[in-house]
Design a protein around this motif. Structure first.
Motif, PDB file in Angstrom:
ATOM      1  N   ASP A 131     -32.718  58.937  40.012  1.00 35.15           N
ATOM      2  CA  ASP A 131     -33.784  57.942  39.988  1.00 35.15           C
ATOM      3  C   ASP A 131     -33.316  56.828  39.063  1.00 35.15           C
ATOM      4  O   ASP A 131     -32.959  57.083  37.906  1.00 35.15           O
ATOM      5  CB  ASP A 131     -35.090  58.534  39.454  1.00 35.15           C
ATOM      6  N   ILE A 132     -33.321  55.590  39.567  1.00 35.28           N
ATOM      7  CA  ILE A 132     -32.847  54.440  38.802  1.00 35.28           C
ATOM      8  C   ILE A 132     -33.964  53.406  38.750  1.00 35.28           C
ATOM      9  O   ILE A 132     -34.576  53.092  39.771  1.00 35.28           O
ATOM     10  CB  ILE A 132     -31.600  53.806  39.451  1.00 35.28           C
ATOM     11  N   VAL A 185     -23.266  49.773  39.084  1.00 36.62           N
ATOM     12  CA  VAL A 185     -24.106  50.777  38.417  1.00 36.62           C
ATOM     13  C   VAL A 185     -24.529  51.861  39.402  1.00 36.62           C
ATOM     14  O   VAL A 185     -24.447  53.058  39.108  1.00 36.62           O
ATOM     15  CB  VAL A 185     -25.337  50.101  37.763  1.00 36.62           C
ATOM     16  N   MET A 186     -24.977  51.453  40.591  1.00 35.79           N
ATOM     17  CA  MET A 186     -25.419  52.453  41.581  1.00 35.79           C
ATOM     18  C   MET A 186     -24.267  53.334  42.048  1.00 35.79           C
ATOM     19  O   MET A 186     -24.471  54.492  42.405  1.00 35.79           O
ATOM     20  CB  MET A 186     -26.110  51.766  42.759  1.00 35.79           C
ATOM     21  N   ARG A 242     -22.839  50.495  28.501  1.00 37.30           N
ATOM     22  CA  ARG A 242     -23.038  49.042  28.441  1.00 37.30           C
ATOM     23  C   ARG A 242     -21.912  48.419  29.245  1.00 37.30           C
ATOM     24  O   ARG A 242     -20.789  48.926  29.250  1.00 37.30           O
ATOM     25  CB  ARG A 242     -22.949  48.538  27.001  1.00 37.30           C
ATOM     26  N   ASP A 243     -22.217  47.308  29.896  1.00 38.00           N
ATOM     27  CA  ASP A 243     -21.173  46.638  30.665  1.00 38.00           C
ATOM     28  C   ASP A 243     -21.499  45.149  30.760  1.00 38.00           C
ATOM     29  O   ASP A 243     -22.671  44.766  30.767  1.00 38.00           O
ATOM     30  CB  ASP A 243     -21.065  47.230  32.070  1.00 38.00           C
ATOM     31  N   VAL A 244     -20.457  44.333  30.814  1.00 37.81           N
ATOM     32  CA  VAL A 244     -20.583  42.887  30.966  1.00 37.81           C
ATOM     33  C   VAL A 244     -19.528  42.440  31.968  1.00 37.81           C
ATOM     34  O   VAL A 244     -18.383  42.896  31.912  1.00 37.81           O
ATOM     35  CB  VAL A 244     -20.340  42.160  29.616  1.00 37.81           C
ATOM     36  N   MET A 281     -25.171  39.515  38.737  1.00 35.57           N
ATOM     37  CA  MET A 281     -26.149  40.591  38.564  1.00 35.57           C
ATOM     38  C   MET A 281     -26.098  41.558  39.744  1.00 35.57           C
ATOM     39  O   MET A 281     -26.105  42.782  39.548  1.00 35.57           O
ATOM     40  CB  MET A 281     -27.555  40.013  38.401  1.00 35.57           C
ATOM     41  N   LEU A 282     -26.037  41.035  40.961  1.00 36.41           N
ATOM     42  CA  LEU A 282     -25.956  41.913  42.141  1.00 36.41           C
ATOM     43  C   LEU A 282     -24.658  42.720  42.123  1.00 36.41           C
ATOM     44  O   LEU A 282     -24.654  43.908  42.462  1.00 36.41           O
ATOM     45  CB  LEU A 282     -26.070  41.096  43.424  1.00 36.41           C
ATOM     46  N   THR A 283     -23.557  42.087  41.722  1.00 31.89           N
ATOM     47  CA  THR A 283     -22.273  42.794  41.621  1.00 31.89           C
ATOM     48  C   THR A 283     -22.388  43.953  40.635  1.00 31.89           C
ATOM     49  O   THR A 283     -21.923  45.068  40.910  1.00 31.89           O
ATOM     50  CB  THR A 283     -21.160  41.820  41.177  1.00 31.89           C
TER      51      THR A 283
END
Length: 110
Positions: free
Chosen positions: A70-71, A61-62, A40-42, A54-56
């Motif tokens: 696979d994501i 995450v990637m 989990r991350d915020v 969100m893009l950041t």
């Protein structure tokens, strides 16, 4: 929803307070893999939007999920649907879209 055990399911959402001059934006993710919540991350910042946050977080995450994975990003924010399309002069957040495009190359599917 039936989940594939090899796919990383990334639930992502964001919010922004447009009512104040500081316009705080934030985003959060929950990552599931093999039927378990693994992370989990915020994140948040002032003078920004939820879409930038969100893009950041998508880039982060990637970067953290193992190469060749696979994501599947799951969200109700239609804005990020085109996160992997080459930005134009009218695109918001072109720097982060370019980072998403580069990080996507590390994975089997995103």
């Amino acid at each position: 929803m039936t989940q594939d055990t090899s796919t990383y399911y990334v639930w992502i959402g964001g919010s922004c307070d447009y009512g104040h001059k500081e316009r705080a934006g934030g985003a959060a993710v929950v990552i599931e893999h093999n039927g378990n919540i693994i992370s989990r991350d915020v994140i948040s910042d002032l003078h920004t939007t939820e879409f930038r946050m969100m893009l950041t977080l998508m880039v982060k995450v990637m970067q953290e999920i193992p190469e060749g994975s696979d994501i599947l990003f799951l969200t109700n924010a239609a804005y990020i649907q085109n996160f992997d399309k080459t930005p134009t002069v009218k695109s918001a957040n072109p720097d982060l879209i370019i980072q998403c495009i580069e990080e996507k190359k590390r994975h089997n599917s995103v």
